[in-house]
Design an enzyme around this catalytic site. Sequence first.
Site, PDB file in Angstrom:
ATOM      1  N   LYS A  77       0.858  -1.195   0.000  1.00 14.55           N
ATOM      2  CA  LYS A  77       0.000   0.000   0.000  1.00 14.55           C
ATOM      3  C   LYS A  77       0.889   1.237   0.000  1.00 14.55           C
ATOM      4  O   LYS A  77       1.902   1.284   0.700  1.00 14.55           O
ATOM      5  CB  LYS A  77      -0.896  -0.015   1.236  1.00 14.55           C
ATOM      6  CG  LYS A  77      -1.944   1.096   1.257  1.00 14.55           C
ATOM      7  CD  LYS A  77      -2.874   0.953   2.464  1.00 14.55           C
ATOM      8  CE  LYS A  77      -3.962   2.010   2.471  1.00 14.55           C
ATOM      9  NZ  LYS A  77      -4.888   1.876   3.615  1.00 14.55           N
ATOM     10  N   SER A 152      -9.812   1.766   2.683  1.00 12.60           N
ATOM     11  CA  SER A 152      -8.929   2.497   1.816  1.00 12.60           C
ATOM     12  C   SER A 152      -7.873   1.641   1.118  1.00 12.60           C
ATOM     13  O   SER A 152      -7.284   2.078   0.132  1.00 12.60           O
ATOM     14  CB  SER A 152      -8.231   3.593   2.618  1.00 12.60           C
ATOM     15  OG  SER A 152      -7.373   3.024   3.587  1.00 12.60           O
ATOM     16  N   SER A 176      -9.992  -0.511   7.033  1.00 12.28           N
ATOM     17  CA  SER A 176      -9.415  -0.325   5.692  1.00 12.28           C
ATOM     18  C   SER A 176      -8.667  -1.515   5.099  1.00 12.28           C
ATOM     19  O   SER A 176      -8.308  -1.486   3.922  1.00 12.28           O
ATOM     20  CB  SER A 176      -8.474   0.884   5.686  1.00 12.28           C
ATOM     21  OG  SER A 176      -9.227   2.070   5.575  1.00 12.28           O
TER      22      SER A 176
END
Lengths: 487, 95
Positions: A77, A152, A176
Amino acid sequence: MTLTSKTATELQALLQKGEVTAKEITEATLQTIEQREEKIHAFIHVAKEEATKRAEQLDQEASNTRGSLFGVPIGIKDNIVTKDMTTTCASKMLEDFVPVYNATAIDKLEAAGAINMGKLNMDEFAMGSTTETSYFGNTLNPWNTDYVPGGSSGGSAAAVAAGEVPLSLGSDTGGSVRQPAAFCGIVGMKPTYGRISRFGLTAFASSLDQIGTLSRTVEDNALLLSVIAGEDDNDSSSSAKAVPDFTAALTGDINGLKVAVPTPYLGEGVDAEIATAVREAITVLESLGAVCEEVELPHIQYAPTTYYVISSSEAQSNLSRFDGLRYGYHTENAENLEQAYFRTRQEGFGDEVKKRIIFGTYAMSADHHEDLYVRAQKTRTLIAQDFDTVFEKYDVVIGPTTATTAFKLGETGGDQLVHYANDVLAVPANLTGRPALSVPCGFVNELPVGLQIMGKHFDEETLYKVAHAYEQATDFHKRTPSIQEGK
Amino acid sequence: MTTFSNEDVKYFADFVRIGLSEEDKEKFSAQIADLIESVSNLKEVDVTDVKPMTHPVAMINVLREDEPKDILDREVMLASAEDQEDGLIKVPDIL
């Protein structure tokens, strides 16, 4: 079966036997990423050259010094810093930012021999649940590209679900990792707060943030967490607790396990078909010897608002570091320092980030601090006590990971209620610091559904044991999106 | 109905150095009013004698030896800055 459809554990076995090289795996992975990216856009940066070079170096290493993720591709990420590789947080503010050090989790992955295939898309500064607030455009759900992958950590989930990489890292401040894992039909773990060092994870809300692990199987997830967990001198909130080999917990034996099912988790706001899928999962667990009972959580309805106040308040402080002077975006239109701050932050942050910073400032202001921020912290205590009481009698708490399946692109913009129902399920693990994972438990209209299992602090082993036993008793993890067959 | 005016948006945005267009103020005033409205349910919670929770896992006094360690090279770190001079970060005029 192609190389890229294999799990990390399967790739490891092939590498150990010398049936395949790290370079061959990396080449196949890069080719797959290239084919599938035009459909799902999970990556912000594909590390083609770096990964190829690294694979060549790894293949030179003696076979007796190879780590437990030797030669295994992974995606990261883009809010986890990687030395000499851009880390953007999906924001214009950090569009060209190249970190000068690695996050501790990245150092550990490198020491274990993993190959970083690149940086994955996300909501800007991890603020969102659809990956639509990314400065670099949406990621699409591999099961149906009219839908979001969640967020996210949407890129992290989509890349794994699409078979681009077997493993990825995400971050979980209020669901997330687990929510996108559920929306994309894979396994996502948010470990106990402190289990993984946060050093190098760009801070959003420091009392809630935790790096998480995503994979297609429970076994792979346990393998990955075993590598990146542990105490770190650079993060004083990281735990000194010993890190077990989590894969050793996958015994399949959950006979006598005590499972709590909070009544509100299957009630109002949760889609009926999702509730049905979770009830069927409960039946499976019972058939394996678990004892499931309903429990109450008296303060659970306040969890989302508690989370909004605390996360925004912490974010407004954490994001003050983006001043345009030391690193990151810098405005061209300033005559003095004051203007430079205002314009850099006006031009560099997206709307969702600005909104949360301003709301957080309101919540922390002298007039509202007691009534909002402190009151939220007190409510957080009550929510934590509710769970403490439940965990005195039970080993795990289960429910749906999300109240709905994936949203259509552009659909959820203003619908606070949809988010509220999802947040009731997602944020308690962060507020209480407890570990929670999502494992696939069904499909509604060809979109995946996730079963959430929450546990005692630092008892990720039980979560993996339960999730693995459930996974092996069902077939949901064997289904793959058609994008994996090149359609 | 909670109100959060355009002036309120500017007032709080000023503290955190975020510049705003008129359009931004309009948009955020509506969105933040909604947020304030939605978090008003916290007022229902009886928090009498409840201690605030500041940390999800209790930890007390995490200490280490006060010994200097090798850290990043100054030049390497300065390379990220927009402007630098004599080993320092250079900023626009302050006055």
